[in-house]
Design a protein around this motif. Structure first.
Motif, PDB file in Angstrom:
ATOM      1  N   MET A 403     -32.018   3.494 141.303  1.00  0.00           N
ATOM      2  CA  MET A 403     -32.211   1.810 142.352  1.00  0.00           C
ATOM      3  C   MET A 403     -30.707   1.802 142.161  1.00  0.00           C
ATOM      4  O   MET A 403     -29.619   1.636 140.791  1.00  0.00           O
ATOM      5  N   PRO A 404     -29.774   1.938 142.951  1.00  0.00           N
ATOM      6  CA  PRO A 404     -28.806   1.474 143.666  1.00  0.00           C
ATOM      7  C   PRO A 404     -28.379   0.036 142.608  1.00  0.00           C
ATOM      8  O   PRO A 404     -29.478  -0.936 142.756  1.00  0.00           O
ATOM      9  N   ARG A 405     -27.661   0.005 141.667  1.00  0.00           N
ATOM     10  CA  ARG A 405     -27.285  -1.900 141.401  1.00  0.00           C
ATOM     11  C   ARG A 405     -27.457  -3.070 141.888  1.00  0.00           C
ATOM     12  O   ARG A 405     -28.280  -3.899 141.775  1.00  0.00           O
ATOM     13  N   GLU A 406     -26.928  -2.604 143.223  1.00  0.00           N
ATOM     14  CA  GLU A 406     -26.798  -3.880 144.268  1.00  0.00           C
ATOM     15  C   GLU A 406     -28.266  -4.292 144.748  1.00  0.00           C
ATOM     16  O   GLU A 406     -28.782  -5.497 144.992  1.00  0.00           O
ATOM     17  N   ASP A 407     -29.266  -2.993 144.169  1.00  0.00           N
ATOM     18  CA  ASP A 407     -30.860  -3.475 144.835  1.00  0.00           C
ATOM     19  C   ASP A 407     -31.266  -4.642 143.528  1.00  0.00           C
ATOM     20  O   ASP A 407     -33.075  -4.809 143.640  1.00  0.00           O
ATOM     21  N   LEU A 408     -30.594  -4.496 142.850  1.00  0.00           N
ATOM     22  CA  LEU A 408     -31.606  -5.386 140.953  1.00  0.00           C
ATOM     23  C   LEU A 408     -31.546  -6.196 141.492  1.00  0.00           C
ATOM     24  O   LEU A 408     -32.270  -7.392 141.331  1.00  0.00           O
ATOM     25  N   GLY A 409     -30.356  -7.477 141.463  1.00  0.00           N
ATOM     26  CA  GLY A 409     -31.037  -8.439 142.312  1.00  0.00           C
ATOM     27  C   GLY A 409     -32.051  -9.160 143.384  1.00  0.00           C
ATOM     28  O   GLY A 409     -33.073 -10.235 142.597  1.00  0.00           O
ATOM     29  N   GLY A 410     -33.159  -8.036 144.042  1.00  0.00           N
ATOM     30  CA  GLY A 410     -34.186  -8.525 144.858  1.00  0.00           C
ATOM     31  C   GLY A 410     -34.983  -8.492 144.044  1.00  0.00           C
ATOM     32  O   GLY A 410     -36.699  -8.504 144.961  1.00  0.00           O
ATOM     33  N   PHE A 439     -41.828   3.912 145.648  1.00  0.00           N
ATOM     34  CA  PHE A 439     -41.525   2.377 145.246  1.00  0.00           C
ATOM     35  C   PHE A 439     -41.133   1.145 146.424  1.00  0.00           C
ATOM     36  O   PHE A 439     -39.904   1.880 146.516  1.00  0.00           O
ATOM     37  N   THR A 440     -41.780   0.600 146.657  1.00  0.00           N
ATOM     38  CA  THR A 440     -41.440   0.305 147.907  1.00  0.00           C
ATOM     39  C   THR A 440     -40.715  -1.653 147.484  1.00  0.00           C
ATOM     40  O   THR A 440     -41.681  -1.835 146.560  1.00  0.00           O
ATOM     41  N   ASN A 441     -39.947  -2.197 147.705  1.00  0.00           N
ATOM     42  CA  ASN A 441     -39.959  -3.690 147.087  1.00  0.00           C
ATOM     43  C   ASN A 441     -40.497  -4.745 148.353  1.00  0.00           C
ATOM     44  O   ASN A 441     -39.836  -4.062 149.747  1.00  0.00           O
ATOM     45  N   LYS A 442     -41.653  -5.544 147.723  1.00  0.00           N
ATOM     46  CA  LYS A 442     -42.170  -6.304 148.909  1.00  0.00           C
ATOM     47  C   LYS A 442     -41.324  -7.042 149.622  1.00  0.00           C
ATOM     48  O   LYS A 442     -41.815  -6.694 150.881  1.00  0.00           O
ATOM     49  N   LYS A 443     -40.501  -7.521 149.314  1.00  0.00           N
ATOM     50  CA  LYS A 443     -39.503  -8.524 149.940  1.00  0.00           C
ATOM     51  C   LYS A 443     -38.789  -7.588 150.835  1.00  0.00           C
ATOM     52  O   LYS A 443     -38.652  -8.150 151.678  1.00  0.00           O
ATOM     53  N   THR A 444     -38.435  -7.205 150.963  1.00  0.00           N
ATOM     54  CA  THR A 444     -37.111  -6.551 151.068  1.00  0.00           C
ATOM     55  C   THR A 444     -37.904  -5.100 151.916  1.00  0.00           C
ATOM     56  O   THR A 444     -37.077  -4.629 153.082  1.00  0.00           O
ATOM     57  N   ALA A 446     -37.527  -1.786 150.547  1.00  0.00           N
ATOM     58  CA  ALA A 446     -36.214  -0.845 150.304  1.00  0.00           C
ATOM     59  C   ALA A 446     -37.033   0.291 149.536  1.00  0.00           C
ATOM     60  O   ALA A 446     -37.957  -0.664 149.176  1.00  0.00           O
ATOM     61  N   GLU A 447     -36.995   1.388 149.690  1.00  0.00           N
ATOM     62  CA  GLU A 447     -38.000   2.504 148.991  1.00  0.00           C
ATOM     63  C   GLU A 447     -37.162   3.148 147.882  1.00  0.00           C
ATOM     64  O   GLU A 447     -35.529   3.376 148.071  1.00  0.00           O
ATOM     65  N   TYR A 448     -37.460   4.241 146.921  1.00  0.00           N
ATOM     66  CA  TYR A 448     -37.421   4.244 146.255  1.00  0.00           C
ATOM     67  C   TYR A 448     -37.872   5.570 145.390  1.00  0.00           C
ATOM     68  O   TYR A 448     -39.182   4.769 145.194  1.00  0.00           O
ATOM     69  N   ILE A 449     -37.482   6.486 145.236  1.00  0.00           N
ATOM     70  CA  ILE A 449     -38.187   7.863 144.840  1.00  0.00           C
ATOM     71  C   ILE A 449     -38.223   8.056 143.895  1.00  0.00           C
ATOM     72  O   ILE A 449     -36.956   8.530 143.370  1.00  0.00           O
ATOM     73  N   TYR A 450     -39.218   8.378 143.047  1.00  0.00           N
ATOM     74  CA  TYR A 450     -39.199   9.363 142.075  1.00  0.00           C
ATOM     75  C   TYR A 450     -39.686   9.726 142.209  1.00  0.00           C
ATOM     76  O   TYR A 450     -40.862  10.452 142.922  1.00  0.00           O
ATOM     77  N   ASP A 451     -38.953  11.138 141.908  1.00  0.00           N
ATOM     78  CA  ASP A 451     -39.680  12.765 141.841  1.00  0.00           C
ATOM     79  C   ASP A 451     -38.965  13.890 140.135  1.00  0.00           C
ATOM     80  O   ASP A 451     -37.708  14.056 140.097  1.00  0.00           O
ATOM     81  N   ASN A 452     -40.245  14.274 139.874  1.00  0.00           N
ATOM     82  CA  ASN A 452     -39.565  15.248 138.554  1.00  0.00           C
ATOM     83  C   ASN A 452     -40.694  16.405 139.122  1.00  0.00           C
ATOM     84  O   ASN A 452     -40.932  16.558 137.528  1.00  0.00           O
ATOM     85  N   VAL A 453     -41.090  16.699 140.126  1.00  0.00           N
ATOM     86  CA  VAL A 453     -41.672  17.443 140.332  1.00  0.00           C
ATOM     87  C   VAL A 453     -41.781  18.690 140.181  1.00  0.00           C
ATOM     88  O   VAL A 453     -42.552  19.616 139.314  1.00  0.00           O
ATOM     89  N   ASN A 454     -40.088  19.000 139.718  1.00  0.00           N
ATOM     90  CA  ASN A 454     -39.635  20.180 138.707  1.00  0.00           C
ATOM     91  C   ASN A 454     -39.734  20.463 137.598  1.00  0.00           C
ATOM     92  O   ASN A 454     -39.014  20.847 137.549  1.00  0.00           O
ATOM     93  N   ARG A 455     -40.067  19.434 137.353  1.00  0.00           N
ATOM     94  CA  ARG A 455     -40.040  19.468 135.565  1.00  0.00           C
ATOM     95  C   ARG A 455     -40.575  21.296 134.950  1.00  0.00           C
ATOM     96  O   ARG A 455     -41.479  21.938 135.534  1.00  0.00           O
ATOM     97  N   LYS A 456     -40.735  20.834 133.391  1.00  0.00           N
ATOM     98  CA  LYS A 456     -40.801  22.094 132.412  1.00  0.00           C
ATOM     99  C   LYS A 456     -42.679  22.557 133.044  1.00  0.00           C
ATOM    100  O   LYS A 456     -43.485  21.321 132.503  1.00  0.00           O
ATOM    101  N   PRO A 457     -42.477  23.916 133.494  1.00  0.00           N
ATOM    102  CA  PRO A 457     -44.078  24.064 133.560  1.00  0.00           C
ATOM    103  C   PRO A 457     -45.118  23.823 132.147  1.00  0.00           C
ATOM    104  O   PRO A 457     -44.562  24.251 131.744  1.00  0.00           O
ATOM    105  N   MET A 458     -45.860  23.518 132.399  1.00  0.00           N
ATOM    106  CA  MET A 458     -47.751  24.029 131.759  1.00  0.00           C
ATOM    107  C   MET A 458     -47.891  25.124 130.288  1.00  0.00           C
ATOM    108  O   MET A 458     -47.536  25.838 131.510  1.00  0.00           O
TER     109      MET A 458
END
Length: 688
Positions: A403-410, A439-444, A446-458
């Motif tokens: 998440m960009p630093r400037e988006d934290l205020g919202g 993740f979506t900021n309900k007010k603005t 703005a969308e943020y993607i968490y992607d850890n699909v390429n983690r170590k396999p089981m």
């Protein structure tokens, strides 16, 4: 040593209608009059236990009384008889094998002068052999007439306990502070374990992958049966009397003290369930399932058999692994109209690894459900250097959301964010983690993607469980040949009016990784044959009512001709003298009532107490020419048994293999010829 509690006939008990959390199993049923016990349909007959002076059922009624002390009990998996090691008043040990029909009919006379002093006994999982450990050796008897059929070395520990692994690879013996494990395949000693304390129980997981050794000081050691190295140690179990794995091997129940049972999550040993058993002394434990396949923990006590339903989490990693393997098996097959060039382009090491990962994530996500919606979500610290915000869940590990630093205020709290498109993965302790989400900021907006699909396999994705692409392609080519052979045989059968286009025969094959009894990786080759006939034509092309011989079914005989031509032709290289072959034959019957006895022509001789599986539960069945056929179960069995006779007498070389036949019978709820059929599954062990 644990008290002697065994699951009889099937691992089931009808607790479903009893709403109490804990119960002493009771039901108004006269077990004494049941002859034989294996025919009792009441699921309350699922457990029996030995007291020092007899065998009791779940009502506390005595099935078998004994004037001498019973030291050990071994129950035949079919439920038809039991082997008892007894000690007389002079302290002399002797062995009895008796029926469980309430009459205690003695089945064999054990010659202690010849065989030595019996210490313990155990039936093989397929119910075909009884092993008896004595001071002179380990002796094997067939289980119909109890005649000697072989022997193995003696155990040095003078065992008071013998336990087979469910896959029959191992026979473990425990005595004093020692456990000895025999490779039962070649009758050599595989491992000796010296825990340094008195061994009170030894038990294998249902998959045979793990072995638990419990000692009197409340310590459990879990051994990996591929290496027999310790993979886990569990302490602080008070006095350990007895233990048992649940059915998927994730949990171990331990009779840990006189009045309680401890259930340990073996993936998270600190996760424990304590089952209090007030006003009783617990001496043994056993996992069973209720009528709805829910786990039930049974405990043998001095006041009867206590049982409690348990809310246990599934072994998610095994569920994912099994479904991934099933889906990959289909994905690896050559598609209709796909050329070999197209197949080789679609299926290679890189695309296979990618597809496995996609299946893993898809299945894990489905099993997890909507875990973020069920969680209390909170925001943690912000890492300004990496520009990630910690997002905490109370049911999963924390994630770090870019998440960009400037988006934290919202964003003031987690309530300002909505979560969608979630994907989940599994951790080593069988818990879920979030691997992808938007993740979506309900007010603005703005969308943020968490992607850890390429983690170590089981771990279950490692290369040990993967068959080489070259071998998969070889198997595909052989399956193509099998399909071509099938079409040739079917066309000839149609020309001779044996079958028509209304009969469909399916053939398929698969290479399956496995391990032998010495822990070496092997590859098994599975070849399956099955057929189906359109209902309105099944009476003409399949088994007519009351018929059981394969040649009386055009569909069955055509399928068996495909088997014969395949194993005497292109697949003959797998038919090798002395090599192991497992053959699973399924025979079914419909529910049409048999009002008059059907004559049995004796085609396969008199068959007595043959071990079978019905609805995945082991039992035994008898068919004689004198008594005839009186049940649909007997009809279904004869259809399966006839396949064995055909294979032995008509397929060249098959009879010379080390073949183990398993019969699975079923009786449908419906009536009609479409429910009368057979199918066959061959597993060539260590085929490559």
């Amino acid at each position: 040593m644990p008290a002697l509690i065994c699951a009889l006939l099937s691992p089931a008990a009808a607790y479903a209608q009893d709403q109490a959390e804990e119960t002493v199993v009771k039901k108004d049923y006269n077990f004494k009059s049941a002859k034989p016990l294996k025919q009792i349909e009441s699921l309350y007959s699922a457990i029996m236990a030995a007291t020092p002076k007899g065998i009791q059922n779940t009502l506390g009624l005595e099935l078998i009384s004994s004037k001498d002390s019973i030291s050990r009990m071994a129950l035949n998996p079919t439920g038809i008889n039991v082997a008892l090691v007894k000690k007389d008043k002079k302290g002399k040990f002797y062995l009895e094998t008796i029926t469980t029909d309430g009459e205690a009919s003695k089945l064999m006379s054990f010659d202690a002068k010849h065989y030595g002093i019996p210490f313990a006994a155990a039936f093989t999982p397929d119910a075909r052999q009884l092993a008896v450990a004595t001071d002179k050796g380990t002796y094997l008897f067939e289980t119909k007439k109890f005649k000697p059929i072989g022997e193995a070395p003696a155990f040095s520990c003078n065992p008071d306990m013998l336990v087979f692994s469910p896959n029959a690879y191992f026979l473990a013996a425990a005595g004093g502070d020692k456990v000895e494990v025999m490779n039962f395949q070649d009758k050599t000693m595989r491992r000796t374990i010296n825990p340094g304390e008195e061994v009170t129980d030894v038990v294998f997981s249902k998959s045979s992958e793990d072995m638990a050794v419990l000692t009197a000081d409340g310590m459990v050691e879990i051994y990996d049966t591929r290496t027999f190295n310790v993979k886990l140690m569990v302490e602080d179990l008070d006095n350990g009397y007895a233990c048992d794995f649940n059915f998927d091997g994730k949990y171990l129940a331990i009779a840990a003290d006189n009045d309680k049972v401890t259930v340990v999550n073996l993936l998270k040993p600190e996760d424990r369930i304590i089952m209090e058993v007030p006003d009783a002394t617990v001496s043994d434990v056993l996992f069973i399932v209720d009528a709805n396949d829910n786990p039930v923990l049974a405990a043998a006590t001095n006041s009867g058999i206590r049982a409690r339903r348990l809310q246990l989490e599934p072994y998610y990693a095994k569920l994912v692994s099994d479904e991934v393997d099933m889906k990959m098996s289909e994905w690896l097959k050559k598609m209709p109209n796909e050329t070999m060039e197209e197949y080789q382009l679609r299926v290679n090491d890189e695309t296979r690894a990618k597809q496995r990962r996609l299946f893993e994530d898809e299945i894990s996500t489905r099993l997890a459900g909507n875990m973020t919606a069920m969680s209390t979500v909170s925001l943690g610290q912000y890492d300004a250097e990496n520009e990630v915000l910690a997002v905490n869940f109370d049911n999963m590990p924390t994630i770090f959301l870019p998440m960009p630093r400037e988006d934290l205020g919202g964003i003031n709290s987690a309530d300002d964010l909505s979560i969608s498109e979630q994907q989940y993965g599994l951790l080593g302790d069988d818990s879920f983690e979030l691997i992808y989400a938007k993740f979506t900021n309900k007010k603005t907006g703005a969308e943020y993607i968490y992607d850890n699909v390429n983690r170590k396999p089981m771990d279950f994705m490692n290369n040990d469980n993967i068959v080489s692409i070259e071998l998969v392609q070889q198997q595909m080519m052989e399956e193509i040949k099998l399909e071509e052979l099938k079409e040739q045989v079917m066309q000839e059968a149609k020309k001779d009016n044996i079958i028509s286009d209304h009969t469909q025969i399916a053939v398929n094959s698969e290479v399956i990784p496995d391990y032998d009894a010495n822990g070496n990786k092997i590859l098994n080759y599975n070849v399956n044959f099955q057929y189906q006939v359109d209902p309105e034509f099944s009476a003409q092309e399949d088994f007519a009512p009351g018929k059981y011989r394969a040649e009386q079914s055009g569909a069955a005989s055509s399928m068996l001709n495909i088997v014969k031509n395949a194993f005497e032709g292109d697949f003959a290289n797998y038919v090798k003298s002395g090599k192991r072959l497992n053959v699973k034959i399924s025979g079914t019957a419909d529910a049409s009532p048999i009002r008059n006895t059907i004559a049995y022509d004796g085609a396969y001789g008199d068959i007595e107490n043959e071990p079978i599986y019905q609805d995945n539960k082991m039992s035994a069945i008898t068919v004689t020419q004198k008594e005839g056929i009186k049940s649909n179960e007997q009809l279904a069995f004869l259809r399966a048994y006839g396949v064995k006779e055909f294979l032995d007498n008509n397929v060249q070389g098959l009879k010379d293999m080390d073949t183990n036949y398993t019969y699975n019978i079923g009786v449908s709820e419906g009536t009609g010829s479409e429910f009368r059929r057979i199918n066959i599954e061959f597993t060539f062990v260590d085929a490559f």
